[in-house]
Design a protein around this motif. Sequence first.
Motif, PDB file in Angstrom:
ATOM      1  N   ALA A   1     -14.288 -22.177  15.032  1.00 35.54           N
ATOM      2  CA  ALA A   1     -14.086 -23.326  15.912  1.00 35.54           C
ATOM      3  C   ALA A   1     -12.735 -23.976  15.642  1.00 35.54           C
ATOM      4  CB  ALA A   1     -15.207 -24.334  15.711  1.00 35.54           C
ATOM      5  N   ARG A   2     -12.407 -24.069  14.361  1.00 37.38           N
ATOM      6  CA  ARG A   2     -11.129 -24.685  14.008  1.00 37.38           C
ATOM      7  C   ARG A   2      -9.986 -23.831  14.558  1.00 37.38           C
ATOM      8  NH1 ARG A   2      -7.931 -25.018   9.195  1.00 37.38           N
ATOM      9  NH2 ARG A   2      -9.364 -23.747   7.997  1.00 37.38           N
ATOM     10  N   TRP A   3     -10.126 -22.522  14.407  1.00 39.32           N
ATOM     11  CA  TRP A   3      -9.091 -21.629  14.925  1.00 39.32           C
ATOM     12  C   TRP A   3      -8.973 -21.772  16.444  1.00 39.32           C
ATOM     13  CZ3 TRP A   3      -9.267 -17.628  18.482  1.00 39.32           C
ATOM     14  CH2 TRP A   3      -8.093 -16.866  18.586  1.00 39.32           C
ATOM     15  N   ALA A   4     -10.109 -21.821  17.123  1.00 42.16           N
ATOM     16  CA  ALA A   4     -10.094 -21.934  18.581  1.00 42.16           C
ATOM     17  C   ALA A   4      -9.401 -23.224  19.009  1.00 42.16           C
ATOM     18  CB  ALA A   4     -11.522 -21.881  19.130  1.00 42.16           C
ATOM     19  N   GLU A   5      -9.689 -24.308  18.296  1.00 45.89           N
ATOM     20  CA  GLU A   5      -9.065 -25.589  18.629  1.00 45.89           C
ATOM     21  C   GLU A   5      -7.553 -25.525  18.452  1.00 45.89           C
ATOM     22  OE1 GLU A   5     -10.811 -28.816  16.376  1.00 45.89           O
ATOM     23  OE2 GLU A   5     -12.744 -28.435  17.355  1.00 45.89           O
TER      24      GLU A   5
ATOM     25  N   THR B   1      -5.649 -22.888  18.348  1.00 47.04           N
ATOM     26  CA  THR B   1      -5.040 -21.940  19.277  1.00 47.04           C
ATOM     27  C   THR B   1      -4.940 -22.548  20.674  1.00 47.04           C
ATOM     28  OG1 THR B   1      -5.895 -20.089  18.006  1.00 47.04           O
ATOM     29  CG2 THR B   1      -5.279 -19.640  20.283  1.00 47.04           C
TER      30      THR B   1
ATOM     31  N   ARG C   1     -21.549 -26.984  22.306  1.00 45.23           N
ATOM     32  CA  ARG C   1     -20.194 -27.177  21.842  1.00 45.23           C
ATOM     33  C   ARG C   1     -19.423 -25.866  21.705  1.00 45.23           C
ATOM     34  NH1 ARG C   1     -16.251 -29.446  19.272  1.00 45.23           N
ATOM     35  NH2 ARG C   1     -15.605 -28.787  17.192  1.00 45.23           N
TER      36      ARG C   1
ATOM     37  N   LEU D   1     -15.918 -25.212  23.627  1.00 49.77           N
ATOM     38  CA  LEU D   1     -14.674 -24.828  22.962  1.00 49.77           C
ATOM     39  C   LEU D   1     -14.116 -23.553  23.580  1.00 49.77           C
ATOM     40  CD1 LEU D   1     -14.983 -25.196  19.097  1.00 49.77           C
ATOM     41  CD2 LEU D   1     -13.230 -26.105  20.607  1.00 49.77           C
TER      42      LEU D   1
ATOM     43  N   LEU E   1     -10.513 -22.976  25.425  1.00 47.41           N
ATOM     44  CA  LEU E   1      -9.601 -21.903  25.010  1.00 47.41           C
ATOM     45  C   LEU E   1      -9.272 -21.025  26.208  1.00 47.41           C
ATOM     46  CD1 LEU E   1      -8.116 -20.272  22.874  1.00 47.41           C
ATOM     47  CD2 LEU E   1     -10.273 -19.154  22.292  1.00 47.41           C
TER      48      LEU E   1
ATOM     49  N   MET F   1       1.703 -19.271  16.480  1.00 48.49           N
ATOM     50  CA  MET F   1       0.432 -18.657  16.112  1.00 48.49           C
ATOM     51  C   MET F   1       0.458 -18.203  14.656  1.00 48.49           C
ATOM     52  SD  MET F   1      -1.832 -19.095  18.291  1.00 48.49           S
ATOM     53  CE  MET F   1      -3.097 -18.101  17.484  1.00 48.49           C
TER      54      MET F   1
ATOM     55  N   VAL G   1      -0.513 -21.111  12.737  1.00 45.20           N
ATOM     56  CA  VAL G   1      -1.969 -21.304  12.804  1.00 45.20           C
ATOM     57  C   VAL G   1      -2.646 -20.356  11.816  1.00 45.20           C
ATOM     58  CG1 VAL G   1      -4.021 -20.964  14.229  1.00 45.20           C
ATOM     59  CG2 VAL G   1      -2.039 -22.159  15.168  1.00 45.20           C
TER      60      VAL G   1
ATOM     61  N   PHE H   1      -5.244 -20.282   7.371  1.00 44.52           N
ATOM     62  CA  PHE H   1      -6.527 -19.670   7.014  1.00 44.52           C
ATOM     63  C   PHE H   1      -6.330 -18.636   5.912  1.00 44.52           C
ATOM     64  CE2 PHE H   1      -6.939 -21.182  11.340  1.00 44.52           C
ATOM     65  CZ  PHE H   1      -8.181 -21.792  11.335  1.00 44.52           C
TER      66      PHE H   1
ATOM     67  N   ILE I   1     -12.265 -14.462  11.835  1.00 39.40           N
ATOM     68  CA  ILE I   1     -11.749 -14.800  13.167  1.00 39.40           C
ATOM     69  C   ILE I   1     -11.486 -13.538  13.977  1.00 39.40           C
ATOM     70  CG2 ILE I   1      -9.785 -15.822  14.385  1.00 39.40           C
ATOM     71  CD1 ILE I   1      -9.612 -17.751  11.855  1.00 39.40           C
TER      72      ILE I   1
END
Lengths: 151, 151
Positions: free
Chosen positions: A130-134, A136, B8, B12, B16, B114, B117, B121, B129
């Motif tokens: 979810a954090r990655w999706a946000e 991105t 949710r 999300l 995206l 990216m 981003v 992680f 992911i």
Amino acid sequence: MADHFPDRGTALGSELSDAVVAFHEAIGGLLGLSAADHKALGILQREGAMSAGELAARTSLTAGAVTGLVDRLEAAGLARRDRDHDDRRRLVVTASRPTDPRVAAAFAALGSAMAEVTAGFTLEQQQVIARWAEMTTAVLREQAAALRRSA
Amino acid sequence: MADHFPDRGTALGSELSDAVVAFHEAIGGLLGLSAADHKALGILQREGAMSAGELAARTSLTAGAVTGLVDRLEAAGLARRDRDHDDRRRLVVTASRPTDPRVAAAFAALGSAMAEVTAGFTLEQQQVIARWAEMTTAVLREQAAALRRSA
DNA sequence: CTAAATAGTTCAGTGTTCTAAACTATAAGC
DNA sequence: GCTTATAGTTTAGAACACTGAACTATTTAG
């Protein structure tokens, strides 16, 4: 949108991106909408009901074109026209839930397939995703906005 | 594509998805391509060079329309026409790297954003992911294909 | 109350892209 | 080598959505 990206991460992202677009197009095709109409419908769904003028501003169309756009959405049963009570010149355009059962079925199928995907991850992992999706999403929006500015 | 989804996770996903589409559109706009032309270019980039006939099959266009499509892509410097050596009736259409420096800059900017981003992680998280992206891509493709069949 | 402004619609004209069919060039079958 | 099939191009016509301008209905300002 594929092989501009050298590394695996962005290659994956681009596959995902293509798949997203393909799904959008398939839904649009089912509804009998052009890409532009589908996009306008997306704006209405995301941002809620708005006047024809606001929709014109959001889509960069002229007033005349918006009349035709709303005609088509209305004919497809995907939006509604209502007069504004306070200002009866104004129109309130509202996205309706698609009544086509195939569309409902499509979203139900997607939902349950995605639920299955989600179930394959721990809660902690889901939070990471979810954090990655946000992040991105934010990056893509920012880059798209920058592109529009430079155009 | 928004409020069909109750939970949710899918909300999300839909954000995206919208962001992805917006980015695609921004790139298309920069190249001066219609959505349909951009899509065809995507097919060429993803699946590699192909004959005009194959491109017609992939885009569901007639032969005549493909001639125009390739004309436009070629004029924009985004594709190349070559005769097939073995069968000189056939045409090989190849996507070129976009020469427009703004496009290159856009992809570079996206790439580095990216990368940033991704850097947030751990490797293990990145693998989670990636796995999610792969599974989601598969689901979307499958659902899109199902939609196309039902249409 | 009248004049000016505003919201949307209608209409005429334009541009774009599609299809279908005729056409050109090349290949394959007999 | 003819004949038939195949690949792509060209062309004429249809479909479509857009713009800009005229128009209708309503609101706001003086």
